[in-house]
Design a protein around this motif. Structure first.
Motif, PDB file in Angstrom:
ATOM      1  N   VAL A   1     -37.173 -84.142 -47.289  1.00 22.64           N
ATOM      2  CA  VAL A   1     -36.642 -83.622 -46.024  1.00 22.64           C
ATOM      3  C   VAL A   1     -37.603 -82.551 -45.509  1.00 22.64           C
ATOM      4  O   VAL A   1     -38.035 -81.689 -46.273  1.00 22.64           O
ATOM      5  N   SER A   2     -37.922 -82.623 -44.223  1.00 21.78           N
ATOM      6  CA  SER A   2     -38.754 -81.567 -43.642  1.00 21.78           C
ATOM      7  C   SER A   2     -37.843 -80.503 -43.033  1.00 21.78           C
ATOM      8  O   SER A   2     -36.866 -80.826 -42.362  1.00 21.78           O
ATOM      9  N   SER A   3     -38.179 -79.261 -43.287  1.00 29.51           N
ATOM     10  CA  SER A   3     -37.352 -78.193 -42.699  1.00 29.51           C
ATOM     11  C   SER A   3     -38.078 -77.538 -41.517  1.00 29.51           C
ATOM     12  O   SER A   3     -37.656 -76.507 -41.015  1.00 29.51           O
ATOM     13  N   GLU A   4     -39.163 -78.173 -41.093  1.00 24.75           N
ATOM     14  CA  GLU A   4     -39.871 -77.662 -39.901  1.00 24.75           C
ATOM     15  C   GLU A   4     -39.248 -78.263 -38.661  1.00 24.75           C
ATOM     16  O   GLU A   4     -39.382 -79.476 -38.423  1.00 24.75           O
ATOM     17  N   LEU A   5     -38.570 -77.440 -37.888  1.00 23.57           N
ATOM     18  CA  LEU A   5     -37.805 -77.972 -36.758  1.00 23.57           C
ATOM     19  C   LEU A   5     -38.445 -77.573 -35.430  1.00 23.57           C
ATOM     20  O   LEU A   5     -39.102 -76.541 -35.331  1.00 23.57           O
ATOM     21  N   ARG A   6     -38.207 -78.394 -34.426  1.00 23.18           N
ATOM     22  CA  ARG A   6     -38.869 -78.088 -33.138  1.00 23.18           C
ATOM     23  C   ARG A   6     -38.006 -77.312 -32.165  1.00 23.18           C
ATOM     24  O   ARG A   6     -38.415 -77.040 -31.042  1.00 23.18           O
ATOM     25  N   TYR A   7     -36.783 -76.985 -32.576  1.00 23.28           N
ATOM     26  CA  TYR A   7     -35.930 -76.108 -31.759  1.00 23.28           C
ATOM     27  C   TYR A   7     -35.427 -74.991 -32.659  1.00 23.28           C
ATOM     28  O   TYR A   7     -35.436 -75.117 -33.878  1.00 23.28           O
ATOM     29  N   LYS A   8     -34.928 -73.914 -32.006  1.00 21.87           N
ATOM     30  CA  LYS A   8     -34.212 -72.903 -32.782  1.00 21.87           C
ATOM     31  C   LYS A   8     -32.782 -73.426 -32.883  1.00 21.87           C
ATOM     32  O   LYS A   8     -32.108 -73.581 -31.860  1.00 21.87           O
ATOM     33  N   CYS A   9     -32.350 -73.718 -34.098  1.00 27.05           N
ATOM     34  CA  CYS A   9     -31.064 -74.416 -34.262  1.00 27.05           C
ATOM     35  C   CYS A   9     -30.023 -73.554 -34.955  1.00 27.05           C
ATOM     36  O   CYS A   9     -30.314 -72.869 -35.930  1.00 27.05           O
ATOM     37  N   CYS A  10     -28.819 -73.648 -34.445  1.00 24.77           N
ATOM     38  CA  CYS A  10     -27.670 -73.044 -35.115  1.00 24.77           C
ATOM     39  C   CYS A  10     -26.813 -74.208 -35.585  1.00 24.77           C
ATOM     40  O   CYS A  10     -26.254 -74.948 -34.770  1.00 24.77           O
TER      41      CYS A  10
END
Ligand code: ATP
Length: 329
Positions: A175-184
């Protein structure tokens, strides 16, 4: 690859129900200018989005509507359930009704013709990211709501590789934890023992409130033969009830067997969904778990009533705190 965002030629394949969605959305757009803590985007910052996850039946839709109508009034909801993106089988796939939507704009819900297209994670990523950009450009707050974790993963991960499968198989990709949005991330959770009982009850309620007629029409009209096997044809209720409806809808034993399969498969779906959520959590996704077990437990007992509403308020309040903290960061 051609653009996948629906536009005029595409609209020819929209249902009248979808046109209803569009109209409701249009009306609501006028209202959402009363913004609260607006998500700001500049080229340098990635947008802030809220993601409401959880197993089928846990209360995601209801939570999203409560957040959007009462607290974050600039919200717009983007569906992330892979069966609900199509039009048709609204009861069987448990789509939120227009009334329940309470004029909150909903996107990617019931909009695609199931006989024309299969929305896979790659396509979903394109559609949903474009929708997020549009919402953010009008100072809205995108709420991603739905149980398809493969859709959520494809949308949010920075580098999405459609050939990689992070959820299935004996040796899933990391699983990649690099996300392209700031997520809640809000994970609405209900313990399995309670959720399974509720899901079985919900199937009976769905059957009583129109699912039987909906499936009868689906099989009787030949729609069943037209929908894509890998798309809406996979919705729980279709394969399970096929024998009954193809056999003329008269054999009660076959009916009961089908209903039992729908119940078992709904519970298995819930289990798989939570498995995928836990995999994301273990992979470093910062999921905030909100426990709605007592709400669902009470909903099924005679005590119900006021106490259900009070317990639900606790779920809403906890979620509001999480979102507020995230928006202030
Ligand atoms: P998978 O890798 O199994 O496709 P996923 O995370 O991509 O999983 P899920 O949303 O978990 O997608 O759906 C998996 C299957 O569960 C669907 O193909 C369908 O059979 C069933 N399903 C999911 N959502 C619904 C729904 N709203 N109504 C009916 N069946 C559903």
């Amino acid at each position: 690859m051609p653009s996948l965002i629906p536009r005029p030629p595409f609209s020819l394949i929209f249902s009248s129900r979808h046109r209803g969605h569009l109209f409701a959305s249009f009306l609501t757009l006028k209202r959402i200018h009363i913004t609260t803590t607006a998500t700001t985007t500049t080229a340098a910052t990635s947008p802030k989005i809220i993601v409401i996850m959880g197993a089928t039946g846990a209360g995601k839709s209801r939570l999203s509507i409560d957040l959007a109508t009462r607290f974050f009034k600039n919200s717009e909801i983007i569906n992330s359930d892979k069966m609900q993106v199509y039009h048709g089988l609204d009861i069987t796939t448990n789509k939120i009704t227009i009334k329940e939507q309470q004029c909150i704009p909903h996107h990617l819900l019931g909009v695609f013709d199931p006989s024309q297209i299969v929305i896979n994670p790659y396509i979903y990523r394109k559609l949903a990211s474009k929708t997020i950009s549009n919402i953010v450009s009008r100072n809205g707050l995108p709420l991603i709501v739905g149980g398809s974790n493969s859709f959520i993963y494809s949308l949010l991960t920075k580098q999405f590789n459609p050939k990689m499968d992070v959820f299935n198989g004996p040796d899933p990709d990391p699983v990649s934890s690099e996300l392209r949005y700031k997520c809640c991330f809000i994970w609405v959770d209900v313990c399995f023992k309670v959720l399974n009982r509720y899901l079985c009850k919900r199937v009976d309620e769905m059957l009583d409130s129109g699912m039987v007629e909906e499936l009868k029409e689906f099989f009787g009209s030949g729609e069943y033969l037209r929908v894509k096997r890998d798309g809406l044809g996979r919705a729980i209720g279709v394969r399970e009830m096929e024998a009954y409806f193809s056999g003329g809808g008269v054999d009660l034993e076959v009916y009961d067997r089908g209903v039992r399969r729908v119940k078992v498969n709904s519970c298995e779906l819930a289990k798989r969904q939570v498995g995928k959520i836990l995999r994301l959590k273990e992979g470093g996704w910062d999921l905030k778990r909100v426990d709605a077990t007592e709400v669902v437990r009470r909903k099924m007992t005679a005590e119900g009533g006021g106490s259900v509403a009070e317990l639900w308020e606790e779920v809403v309040e906890t979620s509001v705190k999480i979102v507020n903290q995230f928006l202030e960061e």
